[in-house]
Enzyme design. Structure first.
Site, PDB file in Angstrom:
ATOM      1  N   LYS A 135       3.143  -0.749 -25.512  1.00 43.31           N
ATOM      2  CA  LYS A 135       2.887   0.644 -24.620  1.00 43.31           C
ATOM      3  C   LYS A 135       3.157   2.261 -25.075  1.00 43.31           C
ATOM      4  O   LYS A 135       3.670   2.040 -26.549  1.00 43.31           O
ATOM      5  CB  LYS A 135       4.426   0.331 -23.286  1.00 43.31           C
ATOM      6  CG  LYS A 135       4.522   1.923 -22.334  1.00 43.31           C
ATOM      7  CD  LYS A 135       3.145   0.771 -21.449  1.00 43.31           C
ATOM      8  CE  LYS A 135       2.641   1.218 -20.150  1.00 43.31           C
ATOM      9  NZ  LYS A 135       2.366   0.666 -18.907  1.00 43.31           N
TER      10      LYS A 135
ATOM     11  N   GLY B 235      -0.445   1.027   2.157  1.00 39.71           N
ATOM     12  CA  GLY B 235      -1.190   1.889   0.959  1.00 39.71           C
ATOM     13  C   GLY B 235      -2.039   1.337   1.295  1.00 39.71           C
ATOM     14  O   GLY B 235      -2.712   0.558  -0.001  1.00 39.71           O
TER      15      GLY B 235
ATOM     16  N   GLY C 170      -4.608   3.349  -0.658  1.00 36.48           N
ATOM     17  CA  GLY C 170      -5.561   3.653  -2.235  1.00 36.48           C
ATOM     18  C   GLY C 170      -6.188   3.004  -3.040  1.00 36.48           C
ATOM     19  O   GLY C 170      -6.921   2.719  -2.668  1.00 36.48           O
TER      20      GLY C 170
ATOM     21  N   VAL D 170      -6.282   0.886  -4.340  1.00 35.62           N
ATOM     22  CA  VAL D 170      -6.670  -1.016  -4.564  1.00 35.62           C
ATOM     23  C   VAL D 170      -6.094  -1.405  -2.972  1.00 35.62           C
ATOM     24  O   VAL D 170      -7.157  -2.570  -2.431  1.00 35.62           O
ATOM     25  CB  VAL D 170      -5.249  -0.909  -5.896  1.00 35.62           C
ATOM     26  CG1 VAL D 170      -5.621  -2.738  -5.204  1.00 35.62           C
ATOM     27  CG2 VAL D 170      -5.442  -1.053  -6.797  1.00 35.62           C
TER      28      VAL D 170
ATOM     29  N   TYR E  88      -7.227  -0.539  -0.122  1.00 36.76           N
ATOM     30  CA  TYR E  88      -8.592   0.332   0.564  1.00 36.76           C
ATOM     31  C   TYR E  88      -9.777  -0.870   0.151  1.00 36.76           C
ATOM     32  O   TYR E  88      -9.718  -1.400   1.574  1.00 36.76           O
ATOM     33  CB  TYR E  88      -8.956   1.279   0.523  1.00 36.76           C
ATOM     34  CG  TYR E  88     -10.264   1.491   0.923  1.00 36.76           C
ATOM     35  CD1 TYR E  88     -10.344   2.021   2.073  1.00 36.76           C
ATOM     36  CD2 TYR E  88     -11.588   1.610   0.667  1.00 36.76           C
ATOM     37  CE1 TYR E  88     -11.504   1.901   3.006  1.00 36.76           C
ATOM     38  CE2 TYR E  88     -12.813   1.632   1.360  1.00 36.76           C
ATOM     39  CZ  TYR E  88     -12.636   2.254   2.389  1.00 36.76           C
ATOM     40  OH  TYR E  88     -14.349   2.150   3.494  1.00 36.76           O
TER      41      TYR E  88
HETATM   42  P1  NAD Z   1      -2.941   5.227  -5.260  1.00 39.50           P
HETATM   43  O1  NAD Z   1      -2.453   5.715  -5.414  1.00 39.50           O
HETATM   44  O2  NAD Z   1      -4.738   5.318  -5.358  1.00 39.50           O
HETATM   45  O3  NAD Z   1      -2.462   4.392  -3.857  1.00 39.50           O
HETATM   46  C1  NAD Z   1      -1.252   4.474  -3.296  1.00 39.50           C
HETATM   47  C2  NAD Z   1      -1.469   4.396  -1.890  1.00 39.50           C
HETATM   48  O4  NAD Z   1      -0.082   4.689  -1.677  1.00 39.50           O
HETATM   49  C3  NAD Z   1      -1.825   6.105  -1.812  1.00 39.50           C
HETATM   50  O5  NAD Z   1      -2.875   6.459  -0.526  1.00 39.50           O
HETATM   51  C4  NAD Z   1      -0.612   6.711  -1.303  1.00 39.50           C
HETATM   52  O6  NAD Z   1      -0.898   7.670  -0.481  1.00 39.50           O
HETATM   53  C5  NAD Z   1       0.132   5.405  -0.596  1.00 39.50           C
HETATM   54  N1  NAD Z   1       1.920   5.563  -0.513  1.00 39.50           N
HETATM   55  C6  NAD Z   1       2.994   6.232  -0.716  1.00 39.50           C
HETATM   56  N2  NAD Z   1       4.128   5.913  -0.854  1.00 39.50           N
HETATM   57  C7  NAD Z   1       3.460   5.483   0.581  1.00 39.50           C
HETATM   58  C8  NAD Z   1       4.548   4.876   1.855  1.00 39.50           C
HETATM   59  N3  NAD Z   1       5.923   5.105   1.360  1.00 39.50           N
HETATM   60  N4  NAD Z   1       4.053   3.632   2.616  1.00 39.50           N
HETATM   61  C9  NAD Z   1       2.940   3.559   2.559  1.00 39.50           C
HETATM   62  N5  NAD Z   1       2.157   4.512   1.601  1.00 39.50           N
HETATM   63  C10 NAD Z   1       2.112   4.451   1.253  1.00 39.50           C
HETATM   64  O7  NAD Z   1      -2.745   4.070  -6.164  1.00 39.50           O
HETATM   65  P2  NAD Z   1      -3.261   2.664  -6.401  1.00 39.50           P
HETATM   66  O8  NAD Z   1      -4.617   2.621  -7.459  1.00 39.50           O
HETATM   67  O9  NAD Z   1      -4.197   2.242  -4.928  1.00 39.50           O
HETATM   68  O10 NAD Z   1      -2.122   1.570  -6.763  1.00 39.50           O
HETATM   69  C11 NAD Z   1      -1.365   0.802  -6.325  1.00 39.50           C
HETATM   70  C12 NAD Z   1      -0.393   0.007  -6.556  1.00 39.50           C
HETATM   71  O11 NAD Z   1      -0.592  -0.563  -7.887  1.00 39.50           O
HETATM   72  C13 NAD Z   1       0.092   0.991  -7.856  1.00 39.50           C
HETATM   73  O12 NAD Z   1       2.410   0.591  -7.465  1.00 39.50           O
HETATM   74  C14 NAD Z   1       0.407   0.422  -8.943  1.00 39.50           C
HETATM   75  O13 NAD Z   1       1.058   0.341 -10.106  1.00 39.50           O
HETATM   76  C15 NAD Z   1      -0.295  -0.733  -8.206  1.00 39.50           C
HETATM   77  N6  NAD Z   1      -1.312  -1.453  -9.785  1.00 39.50           N
HETATM   78  C16 NAD Z   1      -2.338  -0.751  -9.335  1.00 39.50           C
HETATM   79  C17 NAD Z   1      -3.917  -0.764 -10.476  1.00 39.50           C
HETATM   80  C18 NAD Z   1      -4.856   0.355 -10.220  1.00 39.50           C
HETATM   81  O14 NAD Z   1      -6.048  -0.956 -11.151  1.00 39.50           O
HETATM   82  N7  NAD Z   1      -4.948   0.277  -9.141  1.00 39.50           N
HETATM   83  C19 NAD Z   1      -3.486  -2.899 -11.835  1.00 39.50           C
HETATM   84  C20 NAD Z   1      -2.369  -2.418 -11.715  1.00 39.50           C
HETATM   85  C21 NAD Z   1      -1.648  -2.571 -10.492  1.00 39.50           C
END
Ligand code: NAD
Length: 363
Positions: A84, A187, A189, A191, A193
């Site tokens: 990291k 959530g 976002g 992932v 969606y």
């Molecule tokens: P993102 O920021 O695109 O989406 C997160 C969503 O959660 C947003 O739409 C936000 O408005 C919503 N949110 C925030 N607080 C909330 C609450 N209290 N209740 C409901 N919704 C809420 O993030 P992402 O890329 O979709 O990642 C989602 C999770 O998965 C994170 O914890 C991230 O660390 C983890 N993750 C993501 C990836 C990746 O490839 N993107 C890989 C491994 C882990």
């Protein structure tokens, strides 16, 4: 923090502290364990100045997160170790020029490690930063597809979560069919969606929440999802609760109110502590350990040339990510065999692979 006792206890191989006065870069890089292969892990940019002791807070993060990456890569079945990087900076205050300088210098430092550490995107960094790093080193992943990289990892993460969730459904509900199952997605976002989309296409009934109204509205229109408030989603009566927003959602309070059979979502660090994972186990709720379930993005970047030695191929990546299903099945098997919770079984699975490789290396 007393550094040597910490390193001895947790087994880190390397910690680097860098300061470049010209660019303003302040950086920690940690390599936890390279028994299985070079250390892969994202570069986080965070404003630690709010902390009482910024350097200590950054050091603590880099050590904790690099160890987490060792477990994640091993549990994913990859021949990679954990590393990291943490840059101490407030990204909101950085000019574009300064940001470019910082990431170019960072690229030089990564390059000087000669491939022992391979970097990637993380909290506070983006694909543009990776492109700057790429100008100085090949030891970077997450560059755009047009530059030979694997692009946005989210679709692959969502696909992996879906596959792993299927393994849980088979185990806990004795069906391989998502049709009619109620899945609560917290959530929507990047992932969440896409996961909701896949679930909808496979007949699941969705319950959704997000703090952004436009996202829940979209899911209601496109997937006929029921919208609930962010406060209520965790406690909805459903077969699967899929946390895809925040960490720490499995805690003393929520444990008493869950109304689901399975917890399987993308969010990192869902358990407040490992004990909360044990309590889920005792309650008969099947928990898919987050770092095993959300490894799709990591598996995807492992297909980039800087790691695999071959040009990135989306079909190969999908094939690899689909194996999250097998990894979750293996976690469940170990959990049953050793009568331990799935979160502990995931750690056992990760540690066993490293231990076996260590023994082989000694021969
Ligand atoms: P993102 O920021 O695109 O989406 C997160 C969503 O959660 C947003 O739409 C936000 O408005 C919503 N949110 C925030 N607080 C909330 C609450 N209290 N209740 C409901 N919704 C809420 O993030 P992402 O890329 O979709 O990642 C989602 C999770 O998965 C994170 O914890 C991230 O660390 C983890 N993750 C993501 C990836 C990746 O490839 N993107 C890989 C491994 C882990």
């Amino acid at each position: 923090m007393e550094i040597m006792p910490y390193l001895r206890k947790h087994g880190h191989e390397f910690v680097g502290v860098f300061q470049d006065k010209k660019s303003g870069l302040e950086l920690f890089i940690a390599i936890h364990d390279t028994t299985l292969g070079p250390a892969l892990g994202g570069c986080r940019m965070w404003d630690y100045e709010k902390e009482e002791s910024p350097g200590e807070a950054a050091l603590s993060d880099v050590l904790r997160l690099s160890k987490g990456m060792t477990y994640k890569a091993s549990a994913a079945g990859l021949n990679l170790g954990g590393g990291k990087a943490v840059i101490l900076a407030n990204s909101k205050k950085l000019t574009k020029k300064k940001r470019v300088e910082i990431f170019k210098k960072f690229g030089e430092i990564v390059n000087s490690l000669e491939g022992k550490y391979i970097t990637a995107e993380d909290v506070g960094t983006n694909v543009e930063d990776m492109k700057e790093i790429f100008k100085k080193t090949r030891y970077v992943t997450g560059i755009p597809e047009e530059m030979g990289g694997s692009g946005d990892p989210s679709p692959l993460t969502a696909f992996g979560v879906y596959k792993g969730m299927t393994a849980c459904v088979e185990e806990a509900l004795k069906t391989s069919n998502m049709n009619g199952l109620r899945v609560a997605v917290e959530g929507l976002g990047h992932v969440g969606y896409l996961l909701a989309k896949m679930l909808h296409e496979n007949g699941a009934k969705l319950i959704v929440s997000d703090i952004k109204e436009e996202l829940t509205k979209k899911a209601a229109e496109e997937f006929n999802a029921k919208i609930v408030s962010p406060e209520d989603i965790r406690f909805e009566e459903c077969e699967v609760y899929a946390p895809c927003a925040l960490g720490g959602v499995i805690n003393d309070h929520s444990l008493a109110h869950f109304n689901c059979k399975i917890i399987a979502g993308a969010a990192n660090n869902q358990l407040a502590t490992q004990n909360h994972g044990d309590q889920l186990h005792q309650k008969g709720i099947l928990y898919a350990p987050d770092y095993v379930l959300n490894a799709g993005g990591l598996l995807n970047v492992s297909c980039e040339e800087s790691i695999s030695g071959e040009s990135y191929n989306r079909d190969k990546s999908l094939e690899l990510v689909a194996k999250v299903y097998d990894r979750i099945k293996e976690v469940i098997r170990l959990s049953k065999e050793n009568t331990i919770s799935t979160c502990r079984a995931a750690d056992v699975m990760a540690e066993q692979r490293i231990e076996e490789a260590r023994k082989k290396n000694k021969k």
